[in-house]
Design a protein around this motif. Structure first.
Motif, mmCIF file in Angstrom:
data_model
loop_
_atom_site.group_PDB
_atom_site.id
_atom_site.type_symbol
_atom_site.label_atom_id
_atom_site.label_comp_id
_atom_site.label_asym_id
_atom_site.label_seq_id
_atom_site.Cartn_x
_atom_site.Cartn_y
_atom_site.Cartn_z
ATOM 1 N N TRP A 23 4.961 -7.960 -14.893
ATOM 2 C CA TRP A 23 4.431 -6.602 -14.783
ATOM 3 C C TRP A 23 2.910 -6.573 -14.991
ATOM 4 O O TRP A 23 2.186 -5.885 -14.276
ATOM 5 C CB TRP A 23 5.109 -5.685 -15.797
ATOM 6 N N VAL A 24 2.442 -7.320 -15.988
ATOM 7 C CA VAL A 24 0.990 -7.379 -16.219
ATOM 8 C C VAL A 24 0.284 -7.984 -15.009
ATOM 9 O O VAL A 24 -0.798 -7.547 -14.591
ATOM 10 C CB VAL A 24 0.692 -8.192 -17.496
ATOM 11 N N LEU A 25 0.919 -9.029 -14.415
ATOM 12 C CA LEU A 25 0.319 -9.658 -13.234
ATOM 13 C C LEU A 25 0.226 -8.669 -12.082
ATOM 14 O O LEU A 25 -0.803 -8.576 -11.396
ATOM 15 C CB LEU A 25 1.150 -10.882 -12.837
ATOM 16 N N VAL A 26 1.333 -7.904 -11.865
ATOM 17 C CA VAL A 26 1.317 -6.929 -10.773
ATOM 18 C C VAL A 26 0.242 -5.869 -11.011
ATOM 19 O O VAL A 26 -0.516 -5.492 -10.105
ATOM 20 C CB VAL A 26 2.709 -6.287 -10.624
ATOM 21 N N THR A 293 -2.404 4.022 -2.158
ATOM 22 C CA THR A 293 -1.717 4.219 -3.442
ATOM 23 C C THR A 293 -0.203 4.171 -3.256
ATOM 24 O O THR A 293 0.533 3.586 -4.063
ATOM 25 C CB THR A 293 -2.140 5.559 -4.052
ATOM 26 N N GLY A 294 0.282 4.781 -2.174
ATOM 27 C CA GLY A 294 1.712 4.726 -1.902
ATOM 28 C C GLY A 294 2.200 3.314 -1.665
ATOM 29 O O GLY A 294 3.284 2.924 -2.131
ATOM 30 N N VAL A 295 1.376 2.546 -0.911
ATOM 31 C CA VAL A 295 1.756 1.153 -0.675
ATOM 32 C C VAL A 295 1.826 0.383 -1.988
ATOM 33 O O VAL A 295 2.734 -0.429 -2.220
ATOM 34 C CB VAL A 295 0.764 0.505 0.311
ATOM 35 N N VAL A 296 0.843 0.636 -2.882
ATOM 36 C CA VAL A 296 0.848 -0.063 -4.173
ATOM 37 C C VAL A 296 2.081 0.326 -4.995
ATOM 38 O O VAL A 296 2.707 -0.516 -5.645
ATOM 39 C CB VAL A 296 -0.453 0.243 -4.935
#
Length: 707
Positions: A23-26, A293-296
Motif C-alpha cells: 500500500w505504501v508503495l502504491v 485521478t479516476g485512473v489512479v
C-alpha cells in the motif's frame, strides 16, 4: 542474547506487513503522479495563456501599424494632389474636376481652404457654391506654421452633423503655404478595416483616436462609436503604448484586453477576448486531471486485490522457510501459483550459476560503457570538438588531442593553462579572463569566442563552452569543449560583405528610378495624360531587367538576354521581325540596367512612330567587340527598316535624354543617332571595361555570334 529474540535465535516479529508495504508503495507511486500531473496541467494552462497573450499582443501591434499605413495612404494621396499644376496656376475649377474624377469612396470628400480659413471648393457640393469659412482656423494655422500633415480626432461636423476625421495637408507654392488641402472621411473607413480582419464572434475590436474616443468597433458600432473608451483602458493607454489588462467592455462583458498605440499618429487598436473563452483551457486541464485521478483510484483498487494475491503465496514461502529452519521437510503445495515465488525455491541451488551469470552481465555492461565512450569520442571528433577540464585551485588543465589541435598543438605536445592564455590574442585576453571569472563566481555556463595565435603565427577563432562542477571533496572545477570556428567567422564576414553589396545595388537602382522620374516629369507637358503610363512602362521595363539579374544572383546578364527581355513582346511567330546578332557578352549589373532602359525607349519609339508600328516593319540589332580601338569597346547598332518615313524631330525627346544620361554619362558611352528617311539608325559605343563582367571572356568569344 537480545530479549527481542526467541529461544530459536530468530529476530522478533516485524511490525510492518507485506500488505502495508505494498500500500505504501502504491501511494508512493500514485501521489507523485497526481502532483506532477497537477503541476503539468497548470504549467500547460499558463503556457497556453502566455501564448495567447503574445499572439494577441502581436495582432494588436500589427493592426495599429495598419492604422498608420491606412492614414499614410490618405496623406500620400493628398500630397500628390497638392502638387497638381492646376493649383499652381490657380485653376480651381480644373482642380475640382480632377478631384471629382478620382472617384473618392462615398461619403468621403475633399475641400480646399486658404490658410485664413476661407473655403475655396468642396467636392461634397457643386463647384461655385458659396461656402462658409472653416471653423477649424486653429488647425489650419497649425498646418500652415508646421507645414506638416495633421490628422484630427473624431468630431461632429458643424455643417453635415456627421462624425468625421479630417486629414489636412499644406499646399506649398513658391516656398509658401498657399492653401490647405483637407480630406474628410467618416468612421466607416476604419469600420471596414475591422471587418476585413474577420474578428471572431464574441470578441470585440475597436479603433481609438488620440483622445481615446471610439472611432470604429466590431460589436454594436452604431451604439458606441463616438463614446470614450472605458476608464481602465484609457488609464492603460496613458501609462504605456501597448500591453494587456483585465477589463469590462462598455456593454458589460468581462474581457482580457490587448492594446497597441500606433507610433506615427497616436491612434490605438484594442482587441478583447471574453474571459469565459479563456477559462475553457483550465476547464480542459481540470477535466483531464479528474480523469487521471479516476485512473489512479482504479489502480488503488487493483493494488488492493493484487496485495491479497501476493500475500497468500508469501505466507506459504514463510511457512516453508520456517520448516527448513527447523530441519523439517518442506511441505505444502508444490507451487505457490506465482512464478517468481516458485523461482525462489530453486534460488539457493542455482546461486553459484547466478553469480557466474552476473559476472558475465557485468562484463557486458562494461563493454557497453566502453562502446558508449567510444561513440562519444567519435561524435566529438566528427564535430571537431575538443574536451578539457580546468581546476582553478590547483591550476590543473587536462585537454584532449582535438582540443590541443584547435590551438595548433600536436597530439603529444604539452599544453598547460598558461600556454592557453599566452596563445590567446592580446586584445581578447581580458575578455576571456572576465568570462571565466564570472562563470566560476556565478556558477553559470561559460560561452566565449576569441582569437588564438597558433605557433606558426596564423590567427584562428576558437569557441569555448564549459560548465562548473563540484567534486566529492568540494573542489570546484570546470569542464567543457572547444571548437575552431574560423570558417564560420569568415562566412559571417562574407555575408556582411554581400549585404553591403546589396545595399549598394539598391541605392543605384533607386538613383536610376529617380533619374527616370525626373526626366519624365520635365519632358511631359501638363496636359499629357499618357506621361504617367509612360513612366510606369519604364519602371516595368526596369523591373524586368531586375528579374533577369535576379536569376543570375546579380552576377550579370547576357546582352542577348537583355535585348530579348525588352523586344520579345513585339516579335512575330517566325522570329523574323526582330533579328539579333552578336557574340556572347556578359554585362555588368549596372550596364544591364542602363542598356535595358535604353532599349526599352528605342522599342517604345519604334512601336509608336517607327518600324514596329506597321506589320512589314523590321528591326535589326547587331553588336560586336571592336579590335581596332584602344582600349577595346563594345559597339551596339540598332537599325529600323520597312516603317513610315522618318523625320528628324524638332526637339530632343525623352528617349534621347535618357540614353545620353543613362548610357553616355553613366557608362562613358558614345551615341550616334541617324534619322534617315528609311528608318532610324542608332550606334552606341561603350568602353568594354564599363560593360562586361570579364573582359578576357569577351575577347575569347569575340567571333562567336548568337542567332
Amino acid at each position: 542474547m537480545n530479549t527481542a529474540q526467541t529461544a530459536t535465535g530468530l529476530p522478533g516479529r516485524a511490525r510492518t506487513s507485506l500488505r502495508q508495504v505494498l500500500w505504501v508503495l502504491v501511494l508512493a507511486i500514485s501521489l507523485p503522479i497526481i502532483l506532477v500531473a497537477t503541476g503539468g496541467f497548470y504549467s500547460g494552462y499558463r503556457a497556453e495563456q502566455q501564448a495567447i497573450d503574445q499572439r494577441m499582443q502581436e495582432t494588436a501591434r500589427a493592426l495599429s501599424l495598419l492604422l498608420d499605413r491606412e492614414i499614410d495612404k490618405s496623406v500620400l494621396a493628398l500630397r500628390v494632389l497638392s502638387q497638381s499644376p492646376t493649383l499652381a496656376h490657380g485653376d480651381f475649377e480644373g482642380f475640382y474636376n480632377r478631384v471629382k474624377d478620382l472617384g473618392l469612396a462615398d461619403p468621403s470628400w475633399i475641400a480646399l481652404f486658404e490658410p485664413s480659413g476661407r473655403a475655396i471648393l468642396n467636392t461634397r457640393v457643386p463647384y461655385g457654391v458659396h461656402l462658409p469659412t472653416s471653423n477649424r482656423a486653429a488647425v489650419l494655422r497649425q498646418v500652415q506654421e508646421t507645414r506638416r500633415p495633421y490628422v484630427s480626432d473624431l468630431y461632429v461636423g458643424s455643417l453635415t452633423g456627421q462624425r468625421l476625421i479630417t486629414i489636412d495637408v499644406p499646399v506649398v507654392l513658391n516656398e509658401q503655404v498657399g492653401y490647405i488641402l483637407s480630406l474628410a472621411i467618416t468612421p466607416e473607413a476604419f469600420q471596414n478595416i475591422i471587418r476585413d480582419q474577420r474578428i471572431v464572434d464574441g470578441w470585440n475590436a475597436a479603433v481609438l483616436d488620440r483622445s481615446k474616443r471610439i472611432v470604429a468597433r466590431s460589436r454594436a458600432p452604431e451604439r458606441f462609436v463616438g463614446q470614450p473608451a472605458s476608464a481602465n483602458v484609457q488609464e492603460a493607454l496613458a501609462a504605456s503604448s501597448e500591453g494587456v489588462l483585465q477589463s469590462v467592455t462598455l456593454d458589460g462583458i468581462a474581457v482580457r484586453t490587448y492594446f497597441s498605440q500606433s507610433p506615427a499618429y497616436g491612434w490605438s487598436f484594442v482587441i478583447s477576448i471574453p474571459t469565459s473563452e479563456l477559462a475553457q483551457s483550465i476547464e480542459r486541464s481540470l477535466f483531464w486531471l479528474l480523469i487521471l485521478t479516476g485512473v489512479v483510484l482504479v489502480g488503488l483498487l487493483l493494488a488492493a486485490l493484487l496485495s491479497r494475491a501476493i500475500a497468500r503465496p508469501v505466507d506459504q514461502l514463510v511457512a516453508a522457510a520456517q520448516a527448513l529452519g527447523r530441519r523439517e521437510d518442506v511441505s505444502g503445495p508444490e507451487t505457490t501459483q506465482v512464478l517468481e515465488f516458485d523461482t525462489i525455491k530453486t534460488a539457493l541451488a542455482e546461486a553459484s550459476a547466478d553469480i557466474r551469470r552476473h559476472e558475465r552481465d557485468r562484463e557486458d555492461v562494461l563493454a557497453q560503457m566502453a562502446e558508449s565512450e567510444a561513440r562519444l569520442r567519435l561524435a566529438l571528433n566528427a564535430g571537431h570538438f575538443g574536451s578539457w577540464e580546468f581546476t582553478p585551485e590547483t591550476g590543473t588543465f587536462i585537454t584532449s588531442a582535438t582540443c590541443r589541435a584547435n590551438f595548433g598543438r600536436s597530439r603529444d605536445e604539452p599544453f598547460s593553462y598558461a600556454d592557453l592564455v599566452s596563445s590567446i590574442h592580446p586584445d581578447d585576453r581580458a575578455m576571456q579572463a572576465e568570462a571565466l571569472a564570472q562563470a566560476i563566481a556565478n556558477n553559470t555556463d561559460l560561452h566565449v569566442e576569441y582569437r588564438a595565435i597558433w605557433p606558426d603565427g596564423s590567427e584562428h577563432w576558437i569557441r569555448i563552452s564549459g560548465r562548473t562542477r563540484s567534486g566529492n571533496n568540494g573542489q570546484l572545477s570546470m569542464v567543457g569543449v572547444s571548437q575552431e570556428i574560423t570558417e564560420r567567422k569568415l562566412a559571417d564576414e562574407r555575408q556582411a560583405l554581400l549585404l553591403h553589396e546589396l545595399n549598394h545595388r539598391v541605392k543605384n537602382t533607386l538613383a536610376t528610378v529617380q533619374s527616370v522620374a525626373s526626366l519624365t516629369r520635365r519632358s511631359a507637358e501638363n496636359t499629357d495624360a499618357a506621361s504617367w503610363n509612360a513612366f510606369m512602362d519604364r519602371l516595368h521595363g526596369l523591373a524586368k531587367t531586375h528579374d533577369l539579374l535576379t536569376t543570375t544572383q546579380w552576377q550579370g546578364a547576357l546582352l542577348e538576354d537583355v535585348l530579348k527581355n525588352e523586344l520579345d513582346p513585339y516579335q512575330d511567330v517566325m522570329r523574323q521581325r526582330i533579328r539579333l546578332k552578336g557574340p556572347r557578352i556578359n554585362l555588368q549589373p549596372s550596364a544591364a540596367l542602363a542598356l535595358g532602359l535604353a532599349i526599352h525607349e528605342m522599342a517604345t519609339n519604334a512601336v509608336k512612330y517607327g518600324s514596329l508600328s506597321v506589320p512589314e516593319g523590321r528591326v535589326h540589332v547587331m553588336w560586336a567587340v571592336t579590335t581596332g580601338s584602344a582600349p577595346p569597346s563594345l559597339l551596339v547598332e540598332w537599325v529600323e527598316s520597312g516603317g513610315p518615313p522618318v523625320k528628324k524631330p524638332e526637339r530632343q525627346g525623352f528617349g534621347t535624354k535618357l540614353i545620353q544620361r543613362g548610357l553616355a554619362q553613366q557608362l562613358g558611352g558614345e551615341i550616334k543617332l541617324d534619322f534617315a528617311p528609311a528608318g532610324i539608325r542608332c550606334v552606341i559605343t561603350f568602353p568594354i571595361a564599363t560593360m562586361v563582367t570579364d573582359p578576357d571572356d569577351a575577347d575569347e568569344t569575340r567571333q562567336r555570334y548568337a542567332s
